[in-house]
Design an enzyme around this catalytic site. Structure first.
Site, PDB file in Angstrom:
ATOM      1  N   CYS A   6      59.536  69.906 -28.189  1.00 24.57           N
ATOM      2  CA  CYS A   6      59.615  70.589 -27.180  1.00 24.57           C
ATOM      3  C   CYS A   6      61.210  70.240 -26.564  1.00 24.57           C
ATOM      4  O   CYS A   6      61.334  69.211 -26.302  1.00 24.57           O
ATOM      5  CB  CYS A   6      58.567  70.071 -26.262  1.00 24.57           C
ATOM      6  N   ASN A  20      60.776  62.371 -44.139  1.00 31.13           N
ATOM      7  CA  ASN A  20      59.929  61.751 -43.172  1.00 31.13           C
ATOM      8  C   ASN A  20      58.756  62.929 -42.720  1.00 31.13           C
ATOM      9  O   ASN A  20      57.731  62.314 -42.357  1.00 31.13           O
ATOM     10  CB  ASN A  20      60.690  61.381 -41.964  1.00 31.13           C
ATOM     11  N   GLN A  38      62.239  55.805 -44.893  1.00 27.24           N
ATOM     12  CA  GLN A  38      60.682  55.756 -45.235  1.00 27.24           C
ATOM     13  C   GLN A  38      60.200  55.176 -46.194  1.00 27.24           C
ATOM     14  O   GLN A  38      58.853  54.979 -46.327  1.00 27.24           O
ATOM     15  CB  GLN A  38      60.523  57.247 -45.339  1.00 27.24           C
ATOM     16  N   THR A  78      69.235  55.655 -37.312  1.00 27.38           N
ATOM     17  CA  THR A  78      70.282  56.767 -36.856  1.00 27.38           C
ATOM     18  C   THR A  78      71.430  56.185 -36.796  1.00 27.38           C
ATOM     19  O   THR A  78      72.430  56.846 -37.257  1.00 27.38           O
ATOM     20  CB  THR A  78      69.896  57.042 -35.275  1.00 27.38           C
ATOM     21  N   SER A 115      65.316  50.606 -42.345  1.00 32.18           N
ATOM     22  CA  SER A 115      65.005  50.465 -41.196  1.00 32.18           C
ATOM     23  C   SER A 115      63.755  49.514 -40.950  1.00 32.18           C
ATOM     24  O   SER A 115      62.683  49.308 -41.921  1.00 32.18           O
ATOM     25  CB  SER A 115      64.495  51.759 -40.475  1.00 32.18           C
ATOM     26  N   THR A 153      76.942  41.380 -30.225  1.00 29.70           N
ATOM     27  CA  THR A 153      76.093  40.030 -30.924  1.00 29.70           C
ATOM     28  C   THR A 153      74.735  40.574 -31.485  1.00 29.70           C
ATOM     29  O   THR A 153      74.066  41.388 -30.916  1.00 29.70           O
ATOM     30  CB  THR A 153      75.813  39.099 -29.534  1.00 29.70           C
TER      31      THR A 153
END
Ligand code: PLP
Length: 366
Positions: free
Chosen positions: A312, A145, A173, A72, A192, A230
């Site tokens: 939700c 995704n 992905q 993200t 990622s 860091t």
């Protein structure tokens, strides 16, 4: 029965070889990679080796790799830090870390356009050359995704290069699972670790050295001033290990995914997304007249972990914006469940999952 995990697109559990590597690292005496002393330099070496491994894995030596804390952050940084200019072309079915950043840019005066797609989420590449008129940045994901659709980044890059428009690719992905290369025209890419069986909390942003880049996290001079803070040495090392494509490769055949699809179609399931150009591990399936939530909860009770495309919010269930953007009927989009397989998923797991699904449908129907 052991639990069946079919949610690798959310997070794929840490690969056993990385657990072993982590134990080895914990015995080492490194500290802060910014320090001049020996322990600092040990940490620096670990970070730089991981960086080199990842750069080599994507054929990206002509760019820089900045470690971040999440994909993200990588996507936000790419859209906010690169030379976005006045007109962004993206798609309506990107991950929210791109879509919401685009919305924010729009609020700040950037014009945001969407490349058209069909009801399976297949992007209209024939429309791309004309759609690039006046565009200053393109952001298109390598693989979706939710649906599993694979986009033809090589062709998209060539078209963008021809029009001299930079292209940001969300490769989250794909990287660490199947080969992902920086092909001509790609000017930045988000990668990622945890989607590929690495730890949660480390990701990266690759940027072509020709691109202008303004850091969004400022402070110390870490990551050559591109991302202050860091470095997360342990996790960076583990992400670097994933660049070993042969050791960590995921199955490239969609045979198990298709077996699951066939079993579900036999009990009323309807497949969403592109079944031709798709990640071999992802299946998005609707069961009209059920809701995704009741299916996911009932499957969970019976030991199967999957996810819904819905979220939700404040007690109400919202259908995913990606499924809404496909223009599916409400019945189809509200009942869509994502099944994502991992590197160790077996045929027996698939058979058991299909049996459990049939049982769950019968139970809810009653
Ligand atoms: N991009 C894609 C395609 C994803 O699937 C995800 C996570 O689902 C992200 C970006 C964001 O990853 P993270 O939540 O780890 O920051």
């Amino acid at each position: 029965m052991q639990r069946l995990y079919f949610d690798h697109n959310a997070t794929s559990p840490l690969r056993p070889a990385l657990r072993t590597r982590l134990e080895e690292l914990l015995d080492q005496d490194f500290t802060n990679p910014g320090s001049i002393h020996q322990q600092g330099q040990m940490a620096r070496t670990i970070v730089e080796q991981a960086r080199r491994r990842i750069l080599q894995s994507v054929d990206g030596m002509h760019g820089t790799l900045t470690f971040t804390a999440s994909a993200t952050e990588s996507n936000n940084t790419a859209l906010a830090s690169l030379n976005t200019g006045d007109v962004l072309l993206t798609s309506a079915i990107e991950h929210p870390s791109v879509r919401k950043t685009a919305e924010r840019l729009e609020e700040r005066g950037v014009e945001v356009r969407h490349l058209p797609h069909d009801t399976q989420g297949v992007l209209d590449l024939e429309a791309l050359p004309a759609a690039l008129e006046g565009v200053t940045l393109v952001a298109i994901m390598a693989a979706n995704n939710e649906l599993g659709n694979l986009n033809d980044i090589k062709s998209i890059g060539e078209i963008c290069l021809e029009a001299d428009v930079p292209l940001h690719v969300d490769a989250v992905q794909v990287w660490g699972r199947w080969p992902f290369k920086i092909t001509p025209g790609v000017s930045s890419a988000a990668l990622s670790a945890h989607k590929a069986g690495g730890p949660i909390g480390v990701a990266a942003l690759w940027v072509d050295t020709r691109e202008r880049y303004d850091a969004i996290i400022v402070g110390g001079q870490q990551e050559r001033g591109r991302r202050a803070g860091t470095e997360n040495v342990l996790w960076i090392d583990l992400m670097g290990q994933l660049a070993d494509e042969e050791r960590f490769a995921w199955p490239s055949s969609g045979a198990l995914r298709d077996q699951l699809a066939d079993a579900f179609e036999a009990i009323g399931g309807v497949r969403n997304g592109d079944s031709i150009s798709a990640m071999p591990n992802t299946l998005n399936m609707s069961f009209p007249s059920f809701t995704a939530e009741e299916l996911v909860m009932a499957l969970d009770l019976d030991g199967v972990s999957v996810s819904t495309g819905s979220a939700c919010t404040a007690g109400s269930v919202e259908v995913s914006e990606v499924l809404q953007a496909l223009g599916l009927s409400e019945d189809l989009s509200a009942s869509a469940v994502r099944w994502s397989l991992g590197p160790d998923t077996t045929e027996e797991n698939v058979r058991d999952a299909a049996k459990t699904m049939a049982k769950v449908l019968a139970r809810i129907r009653r």
